[in-house]
Design a protein around this motif. Structure first.
Motif, short mmCIF file in Angstrom:
data_model
loop_
_atom_site.label_atom_id
_atom_site.label_comp_id
_atom_site.label_asym_id
_atom_site.label_seq_id
_atom_site.Cartn_x
_atom_site.Cartn_y
_atom_site.Cartn_z
N MET A 28 60.15 -49.99 99.97
CA MET A 28 61.10 -50.82 99.23
C MET A 28 60.44 -52.19 99.02
O MET A 28 60.47 -53.05 99.89
N ALA A 29 59.83 -52.38 97.85
CA ALA A 29 59.02 -53.57 97.60
C ALA A 29 59.70 -54.60 96.72
O ALA A 29 59.07 -55.52 96.22
N ASN A 30 61.03 -54.43 96.52
CA ASN A 30 61.81 -55.36 95.69
C ASN A 30 63.25 -55.30 96.17
O ASN A 30 63.64 -54.37 96.89
N GLY A 31 64.05 -56.28 95.77
CA GLY A 31 65.47 -56.23 96.07
C GLY A 31 66.13 -55.09 95.32
O GLY A 31 65.55 -54.51 94.40
N GLY A 32 67.37 -54.76 95.70
CA GLY A 32 68.03 -53.64 95.07
C GLY A 32 69.51 -53.85 94.89
O GLY A 32 70.10 -54.78 95.43
N VAL A 33 70.13 -52.94 94.13
CA VAL A 33 71.55 -53.03 93.82
C VAL A 33 72.41 -52.64 95.02
O VAL A 33 73.36 -53.33 95.37
N ALA A 34 72.06 -51.53 95.67
CA ALA A 34 72.96 -50.95 96.67
C ALA A 34 72.92 -51.64 98.03
O ALA A 34 73.77 -51.38 98.87
N SER A 35 71.94 -52.51 98.28
CA SER A 35 71.79 -53.15 99.58
C SER A 35 72.43 -54.54 99.57
O SER A 35 72.49 -55.20 98.55
N PRO A 36 72.90 -55.03 100.74
CA PRO A 36 73.78 -56.20 100.76
C PRO A 36 73.13 -57.58 100.77
O PRO A 36 73.77 -58.55 100.38
N THR A 37 71.89 -57.71 101.24
CA THR A 37 71.36 -59.05 101.50
C THR A 37 70.11 -59.40 100.70
O THR A 37 69.48 -60.42 100.96
N ASP A 38 69.71 -58.58 99.75
CA ASP A 38 68.47 -58.82 99.01
C ASP A 38 68.74 -58.93 97.51
O ASP A 38 69.03 -57.94 96.85
N PRO A 39 68.63 -60.13 96.93
CA PRO A 39 68.73 -60.26 95.47
C PRO A 39 67.64 -59.41 94.80
O PRO A 39 66.62 -59.08 95.40
N ILE A 40 67.87 -59.07 93.53
CA ILE A 40 66.94 -58.20 92.81
C ILE A 40 65.52 -58.76 92.84
O ILE A 40 64.54 -58.01 92.98
N ALA A 41 65.34 -60.08 92.73
CA ALA A 41 64.01 -60.68 92.64
C ALA A 41 63.29 -60.74 93.99
O ALA A 41 62.10 -61.08 94.04
N PHE A 42 63.97 -60.41 95.06
CA PHE A 42 63.42 -60.41 96.41
C PHE A 42 62.16 -59.54 96.47
O PHE A 42 62.16 -58.40 96.02
N LEU A 43 61.08 -60.07 97.04
CA LEU A 43 59.84 -59.29 97.22
C LEU A 43 59.83 -58.70 98.62
O LEU A 43 59.92 -59.43 99.61
N GLY A 44 59.72 -57.38 98.70
CA GLY A 44 59.70 -56.71 99.99
C GLY A 44 58.29 -56.51 100.49
O GLY A 44 57.41 -56.08 99.75
#
Length: 413
Positions: free
Chosen positions: A191-207
């Motif tokens: 999971m190398a980016n933020g996602g829709v279904a998860s609660p604490t990571d904006p889409i632009a978040f770098l994983g």
């Protein structure tokens, strides 16, 4: 030993030629395609099926599924008892097979026990290719604990209903990749980016850090396989591809330069547009948390444009859906959505030859070819003229065959 079957007068359509091959004769025996000919095949013992007016295709391939996702709320799904999650998976996989999907690539959640259950005939479903649990950092796309849940993440990630596992730091990432391979994964998902279904990571978040991704890629290569990554933003896609990620999931926010980079590095895209339409229309009513509902349009609105950008760059695209819970019934609608911007033959290739390439089984699935698995569907009509023939829960499929055995046979005399 399975019965020998001859399909005669078939229009074969597997994506390798722009219009298919007319008046072909195909013999199936012992789970494999034994012969493909432009002349009639004679056999005193085989059952012969005349397909005149119908299209013979390879079984469809979906390269982005989560068969354990019985609930739309993935945090709650991760807390289901394993037995309940397994029954959800059995129901979901049976539905996929009934739609003509004879192979699926699970990109987070499914375990080798489900593969064994399918191979032993305990449940009905497609051939299942797995990554095991997707890898995510703390607070990443597979961490569903939310702001106020400070339990150890293993309380959920060891359950069948969890899509991923948490690992932080280079050594922990190496261990997690090795451990998933030990448990039967045939590729690694991160999971190398933020996602829709998860609660604490904006889409632009770098994983993950660069070093963590590089280490996971190195472990995958050592195991003779590849890394798939959950990616939306242009920055995240470019970074991952430069670090050696081969399979780019979603790619909604990609820009032309990064698409060209993907082509240069032989990375394959797996867009999943149908899930955003389904989430927009049904997600909230089916239990998608409000924090996730708010993020849907961040990626949904650029979906069709991303297809055009990648097509212009010559990027190979595989078929994927990424549906959850009761929305799995929309699986085949991805064909029609892509058909709004792509030629029908390219959409069909995404679910046949291109999907087989991504999975690592070219010539074995996704083709009607001597030596390939006898995974076949018979379509009542011409999908090149009407992609919706592949929708409606298999209504327009008069036959579905997996490994030489009929799953559906509406052509019996």
């Amino acid at each position: 030993m399975s019965q020998s079957i001859i399909f005669e007068n078939a229009r074969v359509l597997d994506g390798r030629s722009p219009n298919g091959e007319h008046d072909r004769h195909v013999r199936v025996e012992n789970g494999r395609i034994c012969e493909v000919s432009d002349r009639p095949i004679c056999s005193a013992s085989a059952r012969t099926i005349d397909l005149k007016g119908r299209t013979l295709m390879p079984g469809l391939i979906d390269c982005h599924v989560h068969v354990v996702a019985g609930l739309v709320n993935l945090g709650l799904n991760a807390l289901l008892p394993d037995a309940v999650a397994a029954f959800h998976a059995a129901r979901i996989m049976k539905g996929m097979l009934a739609r003509g999907f004879t192979t699926v690539r699970d990109v987070g959640g499914a375990t080798h026990a489900l593969v064994d259950a399918l191979e032993q005939g305990l449940v009905e479903g497609p051939r299942l290719v797995i990554c095991g649990k997707a890898l995510a950092q703390t607070g990443g796309h597979a961490d569903f604990r939310g702001r106020y849940d400070n339990r150890d993440p293993d309380y959920q990630t060891r359950r069948l209903g969890s899509l991923g596992r948490i690992c932080d730091g280079v050594e922990a990432c190496r261990h997690a990749a090795r451990d998933e391979i030990r448990q039967g994964a045939t590729f690694i998902k991160i999971m190398a980016n933020g996602g829709v279904a998860s609660p604490t990571d904006p889409i632009a978040f770098l994983g993950f850090s660069n070093d963590e991704i590089a280490a996971i890629v190195e472990e995958a290569r050592a195991a003779q396989t590849y890394v798939s990554a959950h990616l939306y933003t242009d920055e995240a896609i470019a970074r991952a591809v430069k670090l050696g990620v081969r399979s780019v999931e979603h790619a909604n926010l990609i820009e032309p330069a990064t698409a060209s980079l993907m082509k240069e590095r032989d990375a394959i895209a797996c867009p999943t547009l149908v899930t955003y339409e389904a989430l927009k229309n049904e997600g909230e009513s089916l239990g998608l948390p409000a924090t996730s509902v708010a993020k849907i349009d961040d990626v949904r609105l650029r979906g069709l444009e991303s297809l055009q950008i990648m097509r212009d760059a010559g990027v190979t695209m595989a078929y994927g859906t990424d549906l959850l819970g009761e929305m799995h019934r929309h699986q085949s609608e991805e064909f029609v959505i892509r058909g709004r911007v792509l030629p029908a033959i390219e959409v069909i290739r995404s679910a046949t030859v291109h999907a087989a390439e991504l999975i690592g089984m070219p010539g074995q699935i996704g083709v009607v070819e001597t030596g390939a698995h006898a995974d076949l569907i018979v379509v009542d009509g011409d999908p090149l003229a009407d992609l919706s023939l592949l929708t409606h829960q298999g209504q327009h499929l008069s036959a579905i065959m997996k490994a030489g055995a009929f799953v559906k046979d509406a052509m019996a005399q």
